[in-house]
Motif scaffolding. Structure first.
Motif, short mmCIF file in Angstrom:
data_model
loop_
_atom_site.label_atom_id
_atom_site.label_comp_id
_atom_site.label_asym_id
_atom_site.label_seq_id
_atom_site.Cartn_x
_atom_site.Cartn_y
_atom_site.Cartn_z
N MET A 1 24.25 121.48 4.99
CA MET A 1 24.29 120.05 4.64
C MET A 1 23.18 119.35 5.40
SD MET A 1 26.26 117.39 3.34
CE MET A 1 27.79 118.20 3.11
N CYS A 2 22.32 118.67 4.65
CA CYS A 2 21.19 118.00 5.29
C CYS A 2 21.27 116.49 5.26
CB CYS A 2 19.88 118.48 4.66
SG CYS A 2 19.35 120.06 5.33
N LEU A 3 22.22 115.93 4.53
CA LEU A 3 22.34 114.48 4.55
C LEU A 3 23.76 114.08 4.22
CD1 LEU A 3 20.01 111.70 3.47
CD2 LEU A 3 22.29 111.73 2.46
N VAL A 4 24.28 113.13 4.98
CA VAL A 4 25.60 112.57 4.69
C VAL A 4 25.59 111.11 5.12
CG1 VAL A 4 26.53 113.36 6.91
CG2 VAL A 4 28.09 112.76 5.06
N VAL A 5 26.13 110.25 4.27
CA VAL A 5 26.35 108.85 4.62
C VAL A 5 27.84 108.58 4.44
CG1 VAL A 5 24.04 107.99 4.18
CG2 VAL A 5 25.65 108.13 2.29
N PHE A 6 28.39 107.76 5.33
CA PHE A 6 29.82 107.52 5.25
C PHE A 6 30.16 106.14 5.79
CE2 PHE A 6 28.87 109.71 9.17
CZ PHE A 6 29.68 109.15 10.14
N ALA A 7 31.19 105.56 5.20
CA ALA A 7 31.65 104.23 5.56
C ALA A 7 33.07 104.33 6.08
CB ALA A 7 31.59 103.30 4.36
N LEU A 8 33.30 103.76 7.26
CA LEU A 8 34.62 103.75 7.88
C LEU A 8 35.20 102.34 7.81
CD1 LEU A 8 33.83 105.81 11.12
CD2 LEU A 8 34.77 106.65 8.96
N ASP A 9 36.34 102.21 7.17
CA ASP A 9 37.03 100.91 7.08
C ASP A 9 36.08 99.80 6.66
OD1 ASP A 9 39.70 101.72 7.83
OD2 ASP A 9 38.91 102.03 9.85
N ALA A 10 35.22 100.10 5.69
CA ALA A 10 34.24 99.12 5.22
C ALA A 10 34.66 98.47 3.90
CB ALA A 10 32.88 99.79 5.05
N HIS A 11 35.83 98.86 3.39
CA HIS A 11 36.36 98.26 2.17
C HIS A 11 37.88 98.30 2.26
CE1 HIS A 11 37.54 97.82 -2.04
NE2 HIS A 11 36.36 97.24 -2.21
N PRO A 12 38.58 97.26 1.80
CA PRO A 12 40.04 97.22 1.94
C PRO A 12 40.77 98.40 1.30
CG PRO A 12 39.19 95.07 1.29
CD PRO A 12 38.05 96.02 1.21
N ARG A 13 40.17 99.03 0.29
CA ARG A 13 40.83 100.12 -0.41
C ARG A 13 40.60 101.48 0.26
NH1 ARG A 13 41.06 99.05 -6.13
NH2 ARG A 13 41.31 101.29 -6.50
N HIS A 14 39.64 101.55 1.17
CA HIS A 14 39.22 102.86 1.68
C HIS A 14 39.12 102.87 3.20
CE1 HIS A 14 38.09 103.71 -2.47
NE2 HIS A 14 37.30 102.64 -2.46
N ARG A 15 39.70 103.87 3.81
CA ARG A 15 39.41 104.08 5.24
C ARG A 15 38.20 104.96 5.43
NH1 ARG A 15 41.61 108.85 7.65
NH2 ARG A 15 43.02 110.03 6.29
N LEU A 16 37.85 105.75 4.38
CA LEU A 16 36.64 106.56 4.43
C LEU A 16 36.05 106.66 3.03
CD1 LEU A 16 34.68 108.64 5.80
CD2 LEU A 16 36.29 110.41 5.06
N VAL A 17 34.75 106.45 2.94
CA VAL A 17 33.97 106.79 1.75
C VAL A 17 32.77 107.60 2.23
CG1 VAL A 17 32.63 105.94 -0.21
CG2 VAL A 17 34.68 104.71 0.53
N LEU A 18 32.62 108.80 1.74
CA LEU A 18 31.58 109.71 2.23
C LEU A 18 30.86 110.34 1.06
CD1 LEU A 18 31.95 112.33 5.06
CD2 LEU A 18 31.07 113.02 2.82
N ALA A 19 29.54 110.44 1.17
CA ALA A 19 28.71 111.11 0.17
C ALA A 19 27.73 112.01 0.91
CB ALA A 19 27.96 110.09 -0.69
N GLY A 20 27.67 113.29 0.53
CA GLY A 20 26.82 114.20 1.26
C GLY A 20 26.21 115.30 0.40
N ASN A 21 25.03 115.74 0.79
CA ASN A 21 24.35 116.87 0.15
C ASN A 21 24.23 118.02 1.13
OD1 ASN A 21 23.91 115.77 -2.38
ND2 ASN A 21 21.84 115.05 -1.90
N ARG A 22 24.56 119.21 0.67
CA ARG A 22 24.32 120.41 1.46
C ARG A 22 23.06 121.09 0.96
NH1 ARG A 22 26.35 126.53 1.03
NH2 ARG A 22 25.83 127.21 3.13
N ASP A 23 22.09 121.27 1.85
CA ASP A 23 20.84 121.94 1.51
C ASP A 23 20.85 123.33 2.14
OD1 ASP A 23 20.11 119.50 0.37
OD2 ASP A 23 19.19 118.82 2.24
N GLU A 24 20.55 124.34 1.33
CA GLU A 24 20.64 125.71 1.81
C GLU A 24 19.85 126.62 0.86
OE1 GLU A 24 20.74 128.27 3.87
OE2 GLU A 24 22.54 127.35 4.75
N ALA A 25 19.51 127.81 1.32
CA ALA A 25 18.89 128.81 0.45
C ALA A 25 19.86 129.15 -0.68
CB ALA A 25 18.54 130.05 1.24
N PHE A 26 19.35 129.20 -1.91
CA PHE A 26 20.23 129.49 -3.04
C PHE A 26 20.75 130.93 -3.01
CE2 PHE A 26 18.33 125.61 -4.61
CZ PHE A 26 19.39 125.01 -5.28
#
Length: 250
Positions: A1-26
Motif C-alpha cells: 500500500m503506497c497511499l491512504v487518506v482517511f477521515a476520523l469523525d469528520a462527518h456525523p454519519r461516519h467515525r471513519l472514512v478511508l480510501a487507499g491504494n496498495r502498490d506492489e509487483a503484480f
C-alpha cells in the motif's frame, strides 16, 4: 500500500472514512478481500507470500492500515513481514494504543513502515520514522511512503478530494474510488527525493500507479459508522484494466 487518506469523525454519519491504494509487483501472489478462514472476524486482502495484510477491518470495529517507507538509502534488516503488524492487530484483542506502543518498542526489527490502528475508543500511529506513538483525534489525514501527512503531491490532492467529498454529504463510494483512480503525474519540481531517481519518482507520483510489472494492485474503501460499516475492493490487472470488485458488510 503506497497511499491512504482517511477521515476520523469528520462527518456525523461516519467515525471513519478511508480510501487507499496498495502498490506492489503484480507477480507477488495475493488473495482478494474476504473473511479469513483462520480468523473469521477479519475482513481483508492477504499477501500470500508472507501471510500478512496491508489493510483490513473486523466485524467488531477494529481496523488497520500499513504503508512501507520508501528509502533505499536506509535499509533495515527484518525478521518478519511488515504485513504481520496489521494482521496481528486485527486478529488480536489489544486496544489500539497499547498495540501501537508494543510495536514501537519493536520497530527496529522491521524494514521501514507506517502503521495506523484503530478501535472504537482510539486511533494510533506508529512508524519507523518517528519515536513513540501518535494518538489521532478528529481530522483528515494522509499516508504515503513517508511519515504521516508528508506533503507529497499525490497525497495533498487525495486528502483535498476526501475533504471535499465529506463536505458535500455522507461518503459516496463512487467518489472515493474516483479519488483513488487519479493517474495525474506530479511536476518534477514537486517530486520528493526518496533515493530511487527522478524517472522512477515520476512513475510513482500518481495516486494510482501503472508501470511495467508494478503498480496499484487494489483500491480499497472502508467506511465505519456508529454501528457497522462496509469495506470495498477494486482489483487492478497488470495492463491497468479493472479486475474483480468485492464489497462486504462489517
Amino acid at each position: 500500500m503506497c497511499l491512504v487518506v482517511f477521515a476520523l469523525d469528520a462527518h456525523p454519519r461516519h467515525r471513519l472514512v478511508l480510501a487507499g491504494n496498495r502498490d506492489e509487483a503484480f507477480a507477488r501472489p495475493a488473495a482478494p478481500l474476504a473473511e479469513w478462514a483462520d480468523a473469521p472476524d477479519v475482513v481483508a486482502g492477504r499477501d500470500l507470500e508472507a501471510g500478512g495484510t496491508w489493510l483490513g477491518a473486523t466485524h467488531d470495529g477494529r481496523w488497520a492500515v500499513l504503508t512501507n517507507v520508501r528509502d533505499p538509502r536506509r535499509p533495515r534488516p527484518h525478521v518478519r513481514s511488515r504485513g504481520a503488524l496489521a494482521a496481528d492487530f486485527l486478529r488480536g484483542d489489544a486496544d489500539a494504543r497499547r498495540y501501537a506502543e508494543r510495536v514501537s518498542g519493536e520497530r527496529g526489527l522491521y524494514d521501514g513502515f507506517n502503521l495506523v490502528v484503530g478501535d472504537r475508543r482510539s486511533v494510533a500511529v506508529v512508524s519507523t520514522q518517528t519515536d513513540g506513538v501518535t494518538a489521532l483525534g478528529p481530522g483528515v489525514y494522509g499516508l504515503s511512503n513517508d511519515r504521516l501527512d508528508t506533503p507529497w503531491p499525490k497525497l495533498v490532492r487525495a486528502r483535498r478530494r476526501l475533504r471535499a467529498a465529506l463536505s458535500e454529504g455522507p461518503a459516496d463510494r463512487a467518489d472515493l474510488f474516483d479519488l483513488l483512480d487519479d493517474r495525474q503525474l506530479a511536476p518534477d519540481a514537486e517530486l520528493p527525493d526518496t533515493g530511487v531517481g527522478l524517472e522512477m519518482e515520476r512513475v510513482l507520483s500518481p495516486v494510482r500507479i501503472l508501470a511495467d510489472g508494478y503498480g496499484t494492485r487494489v483500491s480499497t474503501v472502508l467506511t465505519l459508522g456508529r454501528g457497522g460499516g462496509t469495506i470495498s475492493e477494486q482489483t487492478w490487472r497488470a495492463d491497468g484494466s479493472a479486475g474483480p470488485f468485492a464489497e462486504l458488510a462489517l
